[in-house]
Design a protein around this motif. Sequence first.
Motif, PDB file in Angstrom:
ATOM      1  N   ILE A   1     -12.785 -30.781 -46.129  1.00  0.00           N
ATOM      2  CA  ILE A   1     -13.515 -30.488 -45.028  1.00  0.00           C
ATOM      3  C   ILE A   1     -14.829 -29.699 -44.990  1.00  0.00           C
ATOM      4  O   ILE A   1     -15.425 -29.425 -44.014  1.00  0.00           O
ATOM      5  CB  ILE A   1     -12.337 -29.766 -44.099  1.00  0.00           C
ATOM      6  CG1 ILE A   1     -12.933 -29.834 -42.458  1.00  0.00           C
ATOM      7  CG2 ILE A   1     -12.024 -28.427 -44.606  1.00  0.00           C
ATOM      8  CD1 ILE A   1     -11.622 -29.276 -41.303  1.00  0.00           C
TER       9      ILE A   1
ATOM     10  N   HIS B   1     -16.810 -35.937 -44.944  1.00  0.00           N
ATOM     11  CA  HIS B   1     -15.380 -35.598 -45.613  1.00  0.00           C
ATOM     12  C   HIS B   1     -14.355 -36.193 -45.172  1.00  0.00           C
ATOM     13  O   HIS B   1     -14.180 -37.002 -44.088  1.00  0.00           O
ATOM     14  CB  HIS B   1     -15.352 -34.182 -45.044  1.00  0.00           C
ATOM     15  CG  HIS B   1     -16.379 -33.167 -45.590  1.00  0.00           C
ATOM     16  ND1 HIS B   1     -16.663 -32.861 -46.718  1.00  0.00           N
ATOM     17  CD2 HIS B   1     -17.298 -32.415 -44.532  1.00  0.00           C
ATOM     18  CE1 HIS B   1     -17.697 -31.838 -46.670  1.00  0.00           C
ATOM     19  NE2 HIS B   1     -17.982 -31.810 -45.558  1.00  0.00           N
TER      20      HIS B   1
ATOM     21  N   SER C   1     -11.497 -35.615 -44.321  1.00  0.00           N
ATOM     22  CA  SER C   1     -10.689 -35.278 -43.173  1.00  0.00           C
ATOM     23  C   SER C   1     -11.086 -35.928 -41.823  1.00  0.00           C
ATOM     24  O   SER C   1     -10.647 -35.800 -40.904  1.00  0.00           O
ATOM     25  CB  SER C   1     -10.619 -33.630 -43.156  1.00  0.00           C
ATOM     26  OG  SER C   1     -12.030 -33.281 -42.941  1.00  0.00           O
TER      27      SER C   1
ATOM     28  N   TYR D   1     -13.917 -34.238 -40.221  1.00  0.00           N
ATOM     29  CA  TYR D   1     -14.283 -33.249 -39.851  1.00  0.00           C
ATOM     30  C   TYR D   1     -15.059 -32.133 -40.769  1.00  0.00           C
ATOM     31  O   TYR D   1     -14.920 -32.535 -42.030  1.00  0.00           O
ATOM     32  CB  TYR D   1     -13.114 -32.353 -39.062  1.00  0.00           C
ATOM     33  CG  TYR D   1     -12.291 -33.088 -38.085  1.00  0.00           C
ATOM     34  CD1 TYR D   1     -12.853 -32.788 -36.887  1.00  0.00           C
ATOM     35  CD2 TYR D   1     -11.320 -33.775 -38.225  1.00  0.00           C
ATOM     36  CE1 TYR D   1     -12.156 -33.633 -35.426  1.00  0.00           C
ATOM     37  CE2 TYR D   1     -10.489 -34.461 -36.988  1.00  0.00           C
ATOM     38  CZ  TYR D   1     -11.044 -34.318 -35.956  1.00  0.00           C
ATOM     39  OH  TYR D   1     -10.424 -34.975 -34.872  1.00  0.00           O
TER      40      TYR D   1
ATOM     41  N   LEU E   1      -4.536 -30.859 -40.896  1.00  0.00           N
ATOM     42  CA  LEU E   1      -5.692 -31.575 -40.090  1.00  0.00           C
ATOM     43  C   LEU E   1      -5.251 -31.449 -38.686  1.00  0.00           C
ATOM     44  O   LEU E   1      -5.962 -31.493 -38.032  1.00  0.00           O
ATOM     45  CB  LEU E   1      -5.574 -32.929 -40.757  1.00  0.00           C
ATOM     46  CG  LEU E   1      -6.408 -33.900 -40.089  1.00  0.00           C
ATOM     47  CD1 LEU E   1      -8.004 -33.446 -40.295  1.00  0.00           C
ATOM     48  CD2 LEU E   1      -6.361 -35.274 -40.653  1.00  0.00           C
TER      49      LEU E   1
ATOM     50  N   VAL F   1      -6.634 -28.437 -37.391  1.00  0.00           N
ATOM     51  CA  VAL F   1      -8.235 -28.511 -37.178  1.00  0.00           C
ATOM     52  C   VAL F   1      -8.613 -29.484 -35.787  1.00  0.00           C
ATOM     53  O   VAL F   1      -9.447 -29.246 -35.167  1.00  0.00           O
ATOM     54  CB  VAL F   1      -8.952 -29.511 -38.521  1.00  0.00           C
ATOM     55  CG1 VAL F   1     -10.358 -30.112 -38.135  1.00  0.00           C
ATOM     56  CG2 VAL F   1      -8.800 -28.351 -39.553  1.00  0.00           C
TER      57      VAL F   1
END
Length: 127
Positions: free
Chosen positions: A31, A83, A85, A87, A109, A112
């Motif tokens: 991330i 990334h 993720s 994000y 995640l 996030v």
Amino acid sequence: MTAVEYGHGKRHHVLSDYTFAVRDAGRLLNIGKAYAGLTDAEIREYTDHFLKHTVEDRGHWRRVEPNVVLEIAFNNIQRSDRHESGYALRFPRIVRLRPDKTLGEIDTLERVKEIYAGQRAGTPPRD
């Protein structure tokens, strides 16, 4: 942390650039990357650690065993194709090393996504 890189300038000989991740269904998804926040002594100590715990060595960049937990501060979260993720943390900086935490305790995640949704709605994140 999932990867480290040698720094630039006075830090060209130490591993001072750190890629970090969040948990998602048993996987670690990158991330962000942080360069600031640790002392020179901590960077030297962890360079030795990461050299011993390298999984893949590409010269300047190393994938490492994910056995170091960091506390990261950041300005906000944005969507990112860069990334895994999906994000990215904007302006991340290392607050401190967290030897008291395990990989099972790092943010997820899902967390996030909660923070991201809250910042879009103008809601401050909960701790």
